[in-house]
Structures are given as structure tokens and as C-alpha cells.
Design a protein around this motif. Sequence first.
Motif, short mmCIF file in Angstrom:
data_model
loop_
_atom_site.label_atom_id
_atom_site.label_comp_id
_atom_site.label_asym_id
_atom_site.label_seq_id
_atom_site.Cartn_x
_atom_site.Cartn_y
_atom_site.Cartn_z
N LEU A 20 -27.54 48.01 54.40
CA LEU A 20 -28.24 48.70 53.33
C LEU A 20 -27.30 49.30 52.30
O LEU A 20 -27.72 49.62 51.19
N LEU A 21 -26.03 49.46 52.67
CA LEU A 21 -25.06 49.97 51.71
C LEU A 21 -24.63 48.93 50.70
O LEU A 21 -24.05 49.25 49.67
N VAL A 22 -24.91 47.64 51.01
CA VAL A 22 -24.57 46.58 50.08
C VAL A 22 -25.41 46.72 48.82
O VAL A 22 -26.60 47.03 48.87
N LYS A 23 -24.82 46.49 47.69
CA LYS A 23 -25.53 46.62 46.42
C LYS A 23 -26.78 45.76 46.41
O LYS A 23 -26.76 44.60 46.73
N ALA A 24 -27.91 46.36 46.06
CA ALA A 24 -29.18 45.63 46.04
C ALA A 24 -29.14 44.50 45.03
O ALA A 24 -28.55 44.62 43.96
N GLN A 25 -29.78 43.41 45.39
CA GLN A 25 -29.85 42.27 44.50
C GLN A 25 -31.03 42.45 43.56
O GLN A 25 -32.19 42.35 43.93
N ASP A 26 -30.74 42.77 42.28
CA ASP A 26 -31.80 42.95 41.30
C ASP A 26 -32.45 41.63 40.95
O ASP A 26 -33.62 41.60 40.58
N LYS A 27 -31.70 40.56 41.06
CA LYS A 27 -32.23 39.24 40.74
C LYS A 27 -32.01 38.33 41.94
O LYS A 27 -31.04 37.59 42.01
N ARG A 28 -32.97 38.38 42.86
CA ARG A 28 -32.83 37.57 44.07
C ARG A 28 -33.11 36.09 43.82
O ARG A 28 -32.96 35.27 44.73
N THR A 29 -33.55 35.73 42.62
CA THR A 29 -33.72 34.32 42.29
C THR A 29 -32.42 33.70 41.77
O THR A 29 -32.41 32.53 41.40
N GLN A 30 -31.36 34.49 41.73
CA GLN A 30 -30.02 33.99 41.43
C GLN A 30 -29.19 34.07 42.71
O GLN A 30 -29.38 34.98 43.53
N TYR A 31 -28.28 33.11 42.90
CA TYR A 31 -27.42 33.18 44.08
C TYR A 31 -26.65 34.50 44.10
O TYR A 31 -26.11 34.92 43.06
N PRO A 32 -26.54 35.18 45.25
CA PRO A 32 -25.70 36.37 45.33
C PRO A 32 -24.24 36.01 45.07
O PRO A 32 -23.83 34.86 45.25
#
Length: 399
Positions: A20-32
Motif C-alpha cells: 500500500l505504500l507503493v504509489k497508487a496507479q492513477d492510470k491503471r489502463t497504462q502499463y505501470p
Amino acid sequence: MSQKLYSPILCFILAINCTLLVKAQDKRTQYPSFLSNSYFNVNIGYIDYPFSSAQLEQGNQVESIEVPHTAVRVVLLGHQFNKYLSAQVSYMRPVKYVAYKSINGDKQDHHVWMHFGTLSAKGQLPLGKKLAVYGEAGLGIVTRKGFMINDKPVVKNASYGTVFLGGGLELHANRRWDFLLGTSYLPGSINENQPHTIYYSAGFRYNMRPLSEERVRQAQQEGYTFPHNMIQVGITTNTLGYNINNFTSKTIPIFWGGGIEIEKGVTLRYQRNIYHTGKVFALNVGTSASWFRSKLNKDEFYTLALSPIFQFNVLRTKPADLYVFYSVAGPSYISKLTIDGSKTGRHFTFQDFMGIGLFTGKSRHINAEVNINHYSNGNIFTENAGVKIPLTFTLGYAF
């Protein structure tokens, strides 16, 4: 059981906090970011290792030796840092194993299992827009599982680290697909009485290039629900037997079985979605803690695992969304090395599972799954009694 679960549950909670400390993915439709410009390869080709009577322990004779030459190498994950440098992890094995026929006149076939793991750096030199030459070097792990007759070793087990070398040509078909021709080499070992290995192959590579803004936007506009997080509790039982395990490992070999059968267990799992398309596919990462008891000797043990989870939504309706999922080669810890009298190898192993599930409720918060599970080390160690986990029934909350 509560005492045995105490330690793995603490580790599970710590793993969730780290995730949960990992930066949230604002755009999960793009590859992390860590997957962008990553890739995987599948290669098939000709393998040669000159096995002979020299590998036999003193006092044994063999009538003939059969060395099948078809082998597969899979780059499980690679990452291209720039157009000149990549790093990758791979696994290689023959389709069929070496056979020593008629030892000391017994008229039986005895097999020697060979498996290879590699971690390498790969340099690419473009020869034009479509063609490049490459070379790779790194660490190779060679594992040989021999055989015994009358409790005496005839070909001994062996496992050692060595240099791994390779090279070849790449043809760039487009941004996503490349085609490969190459060769790989692992030296033999005098100490382990193991011959060298050379492998010639052809294959393909799929590249996860950053998606265009238009494609990302289109996927976002589809409007389908892909939960960010999910917590699940699963109950494992052999009440319904092992028919699903056996069917998917023997009749239709899309999964693995295992010589150690589990009677019951409990699993706590956390999942986080890191990428999804507009409607069908989702890539999740998970962490889990499990307690199991074996069928034969009632041996109790626990596991801790990290998992990549590939989810495919097959039916979306107003009441519920139905999906299938598959997880492979999740790095894991297993607490017990001998279960029901069989040796599992070392504490490091891999977790695989597959099943079906659904999300329901107005906001798709309610989750239910049924899956089968498997633990083994992929023969990277000489001992590898696989663990067969029967049906696990899971309830979860997605948010």
C-alpha cells in the motif's frame, strides 16, 4: 492451528503495508512503470549435452543412452533499459529427459532430469531499423536429478552455478513483436561430472511498450469496474477429492498435480490491481499466507507467497461479473521440507493457482472464487515433490 498461523499472518500484514505504500496507479489502463518496456520470450530449439557412461557411478554399465534434443527456453521477465541494454530471467528444460537404457542388464529405462535457470544481462547492437545482433552473459544454475537402483546412486544428483553465455539475431516486426535466432552455452562441471550444454533456438518476444494516450483514454471510457484492492479468506478441503487437479494435470495438461496431497487448509490473500484493459484483462499482484495439513501423515506447514495474477473477464452482466484467473511462478516460502515422507527441496519454492470467480453487488464489492493450487520449485533443486492443493473456496471484499 492459531499458533502456527501467527507468524505467517504477521508477515502477511507487513506485506500488505509495503504494497500500500507503493504509489497508487492513477492510470491503471497504462502499463505501470516497472513493466513498461518489459518483455517475455518463448524459444524452442535443439539442445545438446553429451551424456555418456562417464556419468555412471563406478561399477555400473549401460546398454545404450538416448538423448532427446528438443527443448524450450522461456524468458519469464526481461526489461529493456535502453536500445543497447536489457536484463532477463529465464528457465530452460528439455521436452523429454535423457534415458539410460538397461543398467547392468535390467532392461529398464532410467531417466536423468535436466533443468536450467539463468539471470543475464543482454546487449543489443542495431544493424538497421529492423535487425539487431545481441549477446548475453550472466549466471546459470544447472540442476540434474539422477537415479538410484536398489537405494544406490547410479547417476548422482547435481546442482551448481556457472557462467551463462549466449548470442544471436533479432528481427523487429513492430513495436510489440520481435523474432529471434540464437544460441546459448553453459559449461560442464568436472566436480559434478556434468557435461557442457549448448542450445540452438528460434522464438518470439512480446514487448510491453507504453500505450498511446488514445488507447489509454479509450480503455478508461469503457466504464467497467476493476477493483483496486481485494482481501480474501479461503478454505481448502479434499472433501470433493482431487478430480479437478488430476484432470487439469493429466487429462488436459494445463496445470500441475503433485505427489503430496493436502487434506485441508486456510488462506488469507490480498490483491492489488496494477493494470487492466477496457473490459477483459486485468493484471493483479497478490500476497498470501496459508496453513495446510497433509492427507497421509497429517503434517502441518505454512507458506508465504507473492503472486502475479492474470485475470480474464468472460461474462459481464448486471447482477455479476464472471472471470477466470491463472497465477504462475509466484515466489514463495514453505516452512516444512519433508511432507508425508517426500522431500520438497528447500524453503524457497513457487506457487501456482487457477480458478474461476465473480464480483457481485451494486459496486462489485462482494467476491467469491473457487481454485486449485500447487507448490513446487520447478526442479531448480534436485528434490522437488510437488504439493497438490485441492479445491479452495474463497470469499472476498473488493474496494
